[in-house]
Motif scaffolding. Structure first.
Motif, PDB file in Angstrom:
ATOM      1  N   PRO A 138       0.744  -1.470  -0.110  1.00 42.05           N
ATOM      2  CA  PRO A 138       0.019  -0.154   0.020  1.00 42.05           C
ATOM      3  C   PRO A 138       0.555   1.171  -0.225  1.00 42.05           C
ATOM      4  CG  PRO A 138      -0.523  -1.229   1.976  1.00 42.05           C
ATOM      5  CD  PRO A 138       0.667  -1.872   1.093  1.00 42.05           C
ATOM      6  N   VAL A 139       0.117   2.139  -0.500  1.00 51.46           N
ATOM      7  CA  VAL A 139       1.112   3.550  -0.713  1.00 51.46           C
ATOM      8  C   VAL A 139      -0.128   4.726  -0.494  1.00 51.46           C
ATOM      9  CG1 VAL A 139       2.484   5.058  -1.852  1.00 51.46           C
ATOM     10  CG2 VAL A 139       2.422   3.055  -3.276  1.00 51.46           C
ATOM     11  N   SER A 140       0.222   5.067   1.146  1.00 55.78           N
ATOM     12  CA  SER A 140       0.063   6.903   1.845  1.00 55.78           C
ATOM     13  C   SER A 140       0.238   8.022   1.525  1.00 55.78           C
ATOM     14  CB  SER A 140      -0.310   6.287   3.119  1.00 55.78           C
ATOM     15  OG  SER A 140      -1.147   4.907   3.723  1.00 55.78           O
ATOM     16  N   VAL A 141      -0.574   8.907   1.263  1.00 50.62           N
ATOM     17  CA  VAL A 141      -0.078   9.997   0.500  1.00 50.62           C
ATOM     18  C   VAL A 141      -0.371  10.900   1.493  1.00 50.62           C
ATOM     19  CG1 VAL A 141       0.155  11.894  -1.327  1.00 50.62           C
ATOM     20  CG2 VAL A 141       0.367   9.354  -1.326  1.00 50.62           C
ATOM     21  N   THR A 142      -0.024  12.142   2.091  1.00 56.62           N
ATOM     22  CA  THR A 142      -0.624  12.684   2.700  1.00 56.62           C
ATOM     23  C   THR A 142      -1.425  13.706   2.611  1.00 56.62           C
ATOM     24  OG1 THR A 142       1.246  13.636   3.589  1.00 56.62           O
ATOM     25  CG2 THR A 142       0.760  11.457   5.204  1.00 56.62           C
ATOM     26  N   SER A 143      -1.992  15.123   3.208  1.00 54.48           N
ATOM     27  CA  SER A 143      -3.003  16.237   2.825  1.00 54.48           C
ATOM     28  C   SER A 143      -1.615  17.331   1.879  1.00 54.48           C
ATOM     29  CB  SER A 143      -3.573  16.484   3.984  1.00 54.48           C
ATOM     30  OG  SER A 143      -2.826  17.003   4.925  1.00 54.48           O
ATOM     31  N   HIS A 144      -0.898  17.382   2.668  1.00 54.22           N
ATOM     32  CA  HIS A 144      -0.146  18.390   2.050  1.00 54.22           C
ATOM     33  C   HIS A 144       0.897  18.036   1.312  1.00 54.22           C
ATOM     34  CE1 HIS A 144      -3.065  21.084   4.092  1.00 54.22           C
ATOM     35  NE2 HIS A 144      -2.671  22.738   3.058  1.00 54.22           N
ATOM     36  N   PHE A 145       0.835  16.476   0.979  1.00 53.99           N
ATOM     37  CA  PHE A 145       2.860  16.729   0.108  1.00 53.99           C
ATOM     38  C   PHE A 145       2.076  16.690  -0.943  1.00 53.99           C
ATOM     39  CE2 PHE A 145       5.268  13.416  -2.145  1.00 53.99           C
ATOM     40  CZ  PHE A 145       6.390  13.555  -1.361  1.00 53.99           C
ATOM     41  N   HIS A 146       3.161  17.402  -1.724  1.00 46.78           N
ATOM     42  CA  HIS A 146       3.495  18.094  -3.357  1.00 46.78           C
ATOM     43  C   HIS A 146       2.978  16.351  -3.952  1.00 46.78           C
ATOM     44  CE1 HIS A 146       5.097  19.996  -7.107  1.00 46.78           C
ATOM     45  NE2 HIS A 146       4.100  19.498  -6.751  1.00 46.78           N
ATOM     46  N   PHE A 147       1.318  16.693  -4.724  1.00 47.60           N
ATOM     47  CA  PHE A 147       1.641  15.382  -4.882  1.00 47.60           C
ATOM     48  C   PHE A 147       1.683  14.846  -6.750  1.00 47.60           C
ATOM     49  CE2 PHE A 147      -1.938  11.786  -7.086  1.00 47.60           C
ATOM     50  CZ  PHE A 147      -2.292  10.802  -6.317  1.00 47.60           C
ATOM     51  N   PHE A 148       2.489  15.839  -6.886  1.00 47.95           N
ATOM     52  CA  PHE A 148       3.047  15.311  -8.356  1.00 47.95           C
ATOM     53  C   PHE A 148       4.241  14.285  -8.298  1.00 47.95           C
ATOM     54  CE2 PHE A 148       7.019  16.765 -10.307  1.00 47.95           C
ATOM     55  CZ  PHE A 148       6.715  16.549 -11.601  1.00 47.95           C
ATOM     56  N   GLU A 149       4.972  14.452  -6.715  1.00 39.12           N
ATOM     57  CA  GLU A 149       5.916  14.241  -6.114  1.00 39.12           C
ATOM     58  C   GLU A 149       5.812  12.700  -5.650  1.00 39.12           C
ATOM     59  OE1 GLU A 149       9.660  16.575  -5.208  1.00 39.12           O
ATOM     60  OE2 GLU A 149       7.958  18.484  -5.087  1.00 39.12           O
ATOM     61  N   ALA A 150       4.286  12.391  -4.979  1.00 34.13           N
ATOM     62  CA  ALA A 150       4.144  11.401  -4.886  1.00 34.13           C
ATOM     63  C   ALA A 150       5.050   9.937  -5.107  1.00 34.13           C
ATOM     64  CB  ALA A 150       3.205  11.122  -4.692  1.00 34.13           C
ATOM     65  N   ASN A 151       5.024   8.574  -4.572  1.00 34.76           N
ATOM     66  CA  ASN A 151       5.388   7.396  -4.906  1.00 34.76           C
ATOM     67  C   ASN A 151       5.637   6.920  -6.508  1.00 34.76           C
ATOM     68  OD1 ASN A 151       5.933   4.285  -5.260  1.00 34.76           O
ATOM     69  ND2 ASN A 151       5.895   4.773  -2.640  1.00 34.76           N
ATOM     70  N   PRO A 152       6.868   6.600  -6.791  1.00 34.34           N
ATOM     71  CA  PRO A 152       7.512   7.108  -8.206  1.00 34.34           C
ATOM     72  C   PRO A 152       6.799   6.058  -8.897  1.00 34.34           C
ATOM     73  CG  PRO A 152       8.616   6.379  -7.437  1.00 34.34           C
ATOM     74  CD  PRO A 152       8.645   6.942  -5.825  1.00 34.34           C
ATOM     75  N   ALA A 220      11.037  12.144 -15.230  1.00 36.72           N
ATOM     76  CA  ALA A 220      11.023  10.597 -15.790  1.00 36.72           C
ATOM     77  C   ALA A 220      12.418  10.470 -15.907  1.00 36.72           C
ATOM     78  CB  ALA A 220      10.990  11.414 -17.481  1.00 36.72           C
ATOM     79  N   ALA A 221      13.328  11.271 -15.724  1.00 36.99           N
ATOM     80  CA  ALA A 221      15.208  10.338 -15.695  1.00 36.99           C
ATOM     81  C   ALA A 221      14.369   9.617 -14.146  1.00 36.99           C
ATOM     82  CB  ALA A 221      15.328  11.944 -15.632  1.00 36.99           C
ATOM     83  N   CYS A 222      14.141   9.942 -13.216  1.00 33.33           N
ATOM     84  CA  CYS A 222      14.452   9.165 -12.037  1.00 33.33           C
ATOM     85  C   CYS A 222      12.904   7.909 -12.215  1.00 33.33           C
ATOM     86  CB  CYS A 222      14.250  10.247 -10.681  1.00 33.33           C
ATOM     87  SG  CYS A 222      15.547  11.289 -10.124  1.00 33.33           S
ATOM     88  N   GLY A 223      12.781   7.570 -13.308  1.00 33.30           N
ATOM     89  CA  GLY A 223      11.348   6.608 -14.321  1.00 33.30           C
ATOM     90  C   GLY A 223      10.075   6.869 -12.339  1.00 33.30           C
ATOM     91  N   TYR A 224       9.807   7.834 -12.541  1.00 38.14           N
ATOM     92  CA  TYR A 224       8.095   8.290 -12.184  1.00 38.14           C
ATOM     93  C   TYR A 224       7.382   7.704 -12.656  1.00 38.14           C
ATOM     94  CZ  TYR A 224       9.648   9.747  -7.698  1.00 38.14           C
ATOM     95  OH  TYR A 224      10.664  10.495  -6.448  1.00 38.14           O
ATOM     96  N   LEU A 225       6.346   7.203 -13.196  1.00 38.80           N
ATOM     97  CA  LEU A 225       5.388   6.488 -14.294  1.00 38.80           C
ATOM     98  C   LEU A 225       4.633   7.820 -13.984  1.00 38.80           C
ATOM     99  CD1 LEU A 225       4.282   2.914 -12.441  1.00 38.80           C
ATOM    100  CD2 LEU A 225       5.509   3.979 -14.210  1.00 38.80           C
ATOM    101  N   GLY A 226       4.227   8.096 -15.747  1.00 42.41           N
ATOM    102  CA  GLY A 226       3.027   9.090 -16.007  1.00 42.41           C
ATOM    103  C   GLY A 226       3.517  10.829 -16.093  1.00 42.41           C
TER     104      GLY A 226
END
Length: 243
Positions: A138-152, A220-226
């Motif tokens: 599972p992956v949890s993302v908190t309220s004020h995390f910059h969603f663009f940078e969420a788990n790759p 993209a260079a770090c392999g983040y999907l999307g």
């Protein structure tokens, strides 16, 4: 006998879990450390028995109920992380809602609960995105995390999510199940709109010229999907609205 730090930690968890079992057998309700140790030990023992990660997590979720713990414990122990050795190697197990019936998240008796003031209304989403969790955990993302940078391993339109956060109350989070899909609402980050830290893809003003294009290139260079650099432009959804 020489033990590695990991082995010493495992014995410490086991000892605390044995204490929790003994106290529960005497009819006592468990406190936070006892409940946490028992849940973590259940995962480790299931792994030792050769069970898969998902099975170990389910076993840990069923070991305790609200009546087994002191008042307030189920509201505090909302997630337990433990690294266990499975047949295919060490894996991080994330046991969410491990005690069950942890209560209404908006409720008001939970320690640290958010208590909205008079006239409070949740901000409506400015954008809705479809997200797929390709990870095995599972992956949890908190309220004020910059969603663009969420788990790759989360697969979604990164360009659209630039400068945005989850449209959920402060201090809460959203959980993406392994292999699952979900739609989430996003709103622009407010204030001075400076993203420092997170995954290090921006580390500066979100709306600076070229910032979005560079962040997409890094992702993209770090392999983040999307993340596709050719989608970059300086018209991030959040750039049109500042608080």
């Amino acid at each position: 006998m020489r033990l590695t730090p990991t082995e010493r930690d495992r014995l410490l968890i086991f000892g605390a879990a044995e204490l929790a079992r003994a106290r529960r057998a005497r009819g006592l309700r468990l406190n936070v450390p006892e409940a946490t140790a028992l849940i973590a030990d259940t995962v480790c023992e299931a792994a030792r028995d050769g069970r898969r990660l998902a099975d170990a997590i389910e076993a840990a979720r069923s070991v305790l109920g609200p009546d087994d713990v002191l008042p307030g414990v189920a509201d505090i122990v909302t997630e337990v992380h433990v690294e266990a050795v499975f047949d295919d190697g060490s894996r991080l197990a994330v046991v969410s809602d491990p005690i069950g019936a942890a209560g209404d998240p908006s409720g008001s008796d939970a320690p640290g609960a958010l208590l909205p003031g008079p006239g409070y209304e949740e901000r409506p989403p400015a954008l809705t995105l479809a997200v797929r969790n390709t990870a095995a955990v599972p992956v949890s993302v908190t309220s004020h995390f910059h969603f663009f940078e969420a788990n790759p391993r989360l697969d979604f339109d990164r360009a659209a999510a630039y400068g945005m956060r989850l449209a959920v109350p402060a201090g809460s989070s959203f959980r993406f199940d392994p292999g699952g899909r979900a739609e989430v609402g996003l709103v622009p980050l407010g204030g001075e709109r400076i993203a420092i830290g997170f995954a290090g893809l921006v580390d500066g003003p979100l709306d600076a010229p070229g910032a979005k294009a560079e962040a997409l290139r890094r992702a993209a260079a770090c392999g983040y999907l999307g993340a596709t650099p050719h989608d970059a432009d300086d018209n991030a959804p959040g750039a049109e609205e500042k608080d």
